[in-house]
Scaffold this active site. Sequence first.
Site, PDB file in Angstrom:
ATOM      1  N   HIS A 167       0.801  -1.229   0.000  1.00  0.00           N
ATOM      2  CA  HIS A 167       0.000   0.000   0.000  1.00  0.00           C
ATOM      3  C   HIS A 167       0.830   1.274   0.000  1.00  0.00           C
ATOM      4  CE1 HIS A 167      -3.972  -1.901   0.818  1.00  0.00           C
ATOM      5  NE2 HIS A 167      -3.219  -2.822   1.407  1.00  0.00           N
ATOM      6  N   LYS A 223      -8.844  13.766   5.037  1.00  0.00           N
ATOM      7  CA  LYS A 223      -8.000  12.560   4.999  1.00  0.00           C
ATOM      8  C   LYS A 223      -6.940  12.730   6.070  1.00  0.00           C
ATOM      9  CE  LYS A 223      -7.111  13.653   0.609  1.00  0.00           C
ATOM     10  NZ  LYS A 223      -6.933  12.767  -0.514  1.00  0.00           N
ATOM     11  N   LYS A 249       0.580  14.426   1.482  1.00  0.00           N
ATOM     12  CA  LYS A 249      -0.781  14.720   0.997  1.00  0.00           C
ATOM     13  C   LYS A 249      -0.973  16.223   0.781  1.00  0.00           C
ATOM     14  CE  LYS A 249      -2.847  10.703   3.390  1.00  0.00           C
ATOM     15  NZ  LYS A 249      -3.397   9.824   2.337  1.00  0.00           N
ATOM     16  N   THR A 293      -8.664   6.464  -1.938  1.00  0.00           N
ATOM     17  CA  THR A 293      -9.984   5.882  -2.169  1.00  0.00           C
ATOM     18  C   THR A 293     -11.053   6.934  -1.936  1.00  0.00           C
ATOM     19  OG1 THR A 293      -9.765   5.012   0.071  1.00  0.00           O
ATOM     20  CG2 THR A 293      -9.482   3.456  -1.729  1.00  0.00           C
ATOM     21  N   LYS A 350     -14.842   8.031  -3.854  1.00  0.00           N
ATOM     22  CA  LYS A 350     -16.115   8.277  -3.165  1.00  0.00           C
ATOM     23  C   LYS A 350     -16.685   9.633  -3.562  1.00  0.00           C
ATOM     24  CE  LYS A 350     -14.187   5.539   0.580  1.00  0.00           C
ATOM     25  NZ  LYS A 350     -13.393   5.609   1.834  1.00  0.00           N
TER      26      LYS A 350
END
Length: 843
Positions: free
Chosen positions: A379, A570, A576, A681, A685
């Site tokens: 991952h 998140k 990020k 993910t 969504k």
Amino acid sequence: MGADHLAHKELLWKLSSTYLPNDVGSLQRSLVRHVEYTLARRRYKLDDNTFYQATAHSVRDRLIERWTDTQQYSAKVGAKKVYYLSLEFLIGRSLGNAVSNLGLRGAYAEALRQIGYNLEDIMSEEKEPALGNGGLGRLASCFLDTLATQNYPAWGYGIRYKYGMFEQRILNGQQVEFPDYWLTDGNPWEVERLDVQYPVRLFGHVREFKDQEGNTRYAWQGGEVVMAQAYDTPIPGYGTYNTNNMRLWSSKPSHEFDLASFNAGNYYGAVEAKERCESITSVLYPNDATDEGKRLRLKQQYFFVSATLQDIFRRFKKSVGRTATTKIQDMPKKVAIQLNDTHPAIAIPELMRLLLDVEYLSWEEAWEISRNVFAYTNHTILPEAMEKWSVPMITELLPRHMQIIYEINHRFLLEVQKLWPNDDTRLSAMSIIEESTPKMVRMSNLAVIGSHTVNGVAMIHTKLLKSTLFPDFLLMWPEKFINVTNGVTPRRWLLQANPALSSIYTGMVGPGWVNDLKRLEPIKTMAQDALFRQRWRAAKQTNKNAVVDWLYKTMGIQVNPNALFDMQVKRIHEYKRQLLNVLGIVHRYAEITQATPEQRNQMVPRVCIMAGKAAPGYVMAKNLIMLVCAVSEVVNADAACRDLLKVIFIPNFNVSLAELLIPASDVSQHISTAGLEASGTGNMKFVMNGGLIVGTMDGANIEIAQAIGEHNMFTFGAKASEVAAIRRTMSHHPPKIDPRLQRATQMIRSGVFGKPKDGEYHQLLDAIDPHKDVYLTAQDFPSYLRAMDEADAQFQLEEKWTAKCIESACSMWMFSSDRTIREYAAKIWNVEPLPFRPPKHQN
Ligand code: NBY
């Protein structure tokens, strides 16, 4: 006796074999029965929480009948089973999911309404189990939902942490962590299996001896023995009777342990030992991308793996007993074990130990079985996230496993030497052991060597996995590495989270889209229909209004419901780039304050929502939260911004909050430095729920852009292929700073948002100095602003915007976890669906 026995059996069968009735009256009787007999309350006006408990128990009854039947059926058939091993399952609340998967949402809502309760209110009483950090744990739960829905015989195995992901509160503008004791009201969704317990050994020593044939054998002895106690949670599929199992382990002291200490007259010692045992499963480690290397974490991993393999082994051997033709060598025909990252990778030497030391197989036989059972999902390629355990630590805790790991490595390196004689560089790169002080065991190398298949979670990620992380392994085993792009379950992330949009879908194509997302594709043409666009916007507005109400009720903040809702929700991480978002917000703030009234009239009002947890020890992430909160305070208090800009940091982001927020977004941000987000993910969504995304060409964003059309995404920033060169150049030729960035950083440094005493903001901004801008934040700033401006411009073209949202949302079928799991089943597990159907006379 025999006749009696048969009569008893028949009577028992008659008594137990019918399914519970599900008409409104029966549900009401079931609710009241649980209030009276399970909860022992009556004749009071009961609060919502009591009725939540009663409803949960009533639903649980209906899950259990399907669940036990499904398990009995798959055991009888002897089907191959998938075991998904994960240290994390972020399941979210269960009640809504269960009633909808059972097809009983309407019936329960009506049953409750008639006695004065509201199903939605009852559902919000549930405390969500937060047994995961973020994407990885949530993925595991989406997979369980799909596995059940698609009728695959599959179990999830994990840990029942007493304390889940910490509760985040914001105090004085900073994150403070509080323990999440989620079991205060009990947990109606689990069944404690007191008959399923296994001993797990830790520490001790290895004894070497000769068996009767004169072979050298090993036995692991002594040390401490802890008990693993099973807790089972039914996982219902949608629109099927099939109900799978999630088995979570909890640690407790073994009796032998207690007795030994008591007999030695050491009362306090015995109590202490008991505490030590229970501490193994007490807390989830809250790091989502750094390897802490803590001993208790290794204990957790081994504890859960050992119990799980004993359990799988017992079930497999029972099935061997049943068919007589199956042998232990057939294990890969009956068992597929998926390792969710390297966290459960100690399962590889553990299965070897069972096969060698308990089953007395030869090394070659054991290795053949083991390699055909395991597959590993990676991952991340972030170096700081790669799990390594020190050799001394493993030797102390798991002495036999250390021996086995050395033996695996020895045999593997011989193969490498045969392929590449005299290539020491390659040899040391591929070795499981890193020759540092102390020596370290690289769990990812162990996982690759011990698995038949290794997969990345998005196309670009798999490509980078092959080229940067495992290039030598790729040369050796080119077929071992495959891609399986992530997906999310439409049951939770559309049907449950977004009833407004779901009812539009069902009205258009019937209910079949819920487990076949491709059926939404024809709706794309409706983007040309003005009336349909209006309905679509109304659904979005309903969801935005829900957030507006929630913000006012829980945070006392008023926002303009017509503004563009912009979200980045998140885990907080430098890669990020939440900092890029904040700098963009500060820039926007500067523009607003300097604008003339006429210019202000032209601006698009925005509500910027951020949420996410920082790992407790991650200073930069905590500083970032501090900055967001400070910016929010100043901006929201500035009359110049009024309806034009609101900045909100929502504390304690979790699955339930995600279900509220995602359907209400117009734009969401997925802006990691290219090459660093494996997949993401949340991006999926948001688009499924009719939002557009601002994103880099990273992770699954790339595949989403392909699926929905690049014109429907606001992309920006350096490409993954450019990052390395940009980093190299910047140290000697730092790029010129964009004047808008200069202004934004100047505002922050000069104290417009306060001056925290430890220079937290300076620390954040120093890290994007153009000489050493590791995450390319300064580098990508100009193109980020361009993407944001583009989003503003497009948002004003209401009809065109809606058309984009419709086209995108209805092109997302490949990001359903249903597609993902079909790929795992075909390419990795080699398993088939096995639908369980109850006998005709029942329902
Ligand atoms: O897994 C995430 C990735 O960052 C994301 O890109 C991907 O979409 C998602 C599903 O594949 N990884 C992730 O969430 N990782 C963790 O939560 C995590 C948890 C624990 C540890 C490391 C990572 N740990 O070492 O303890």
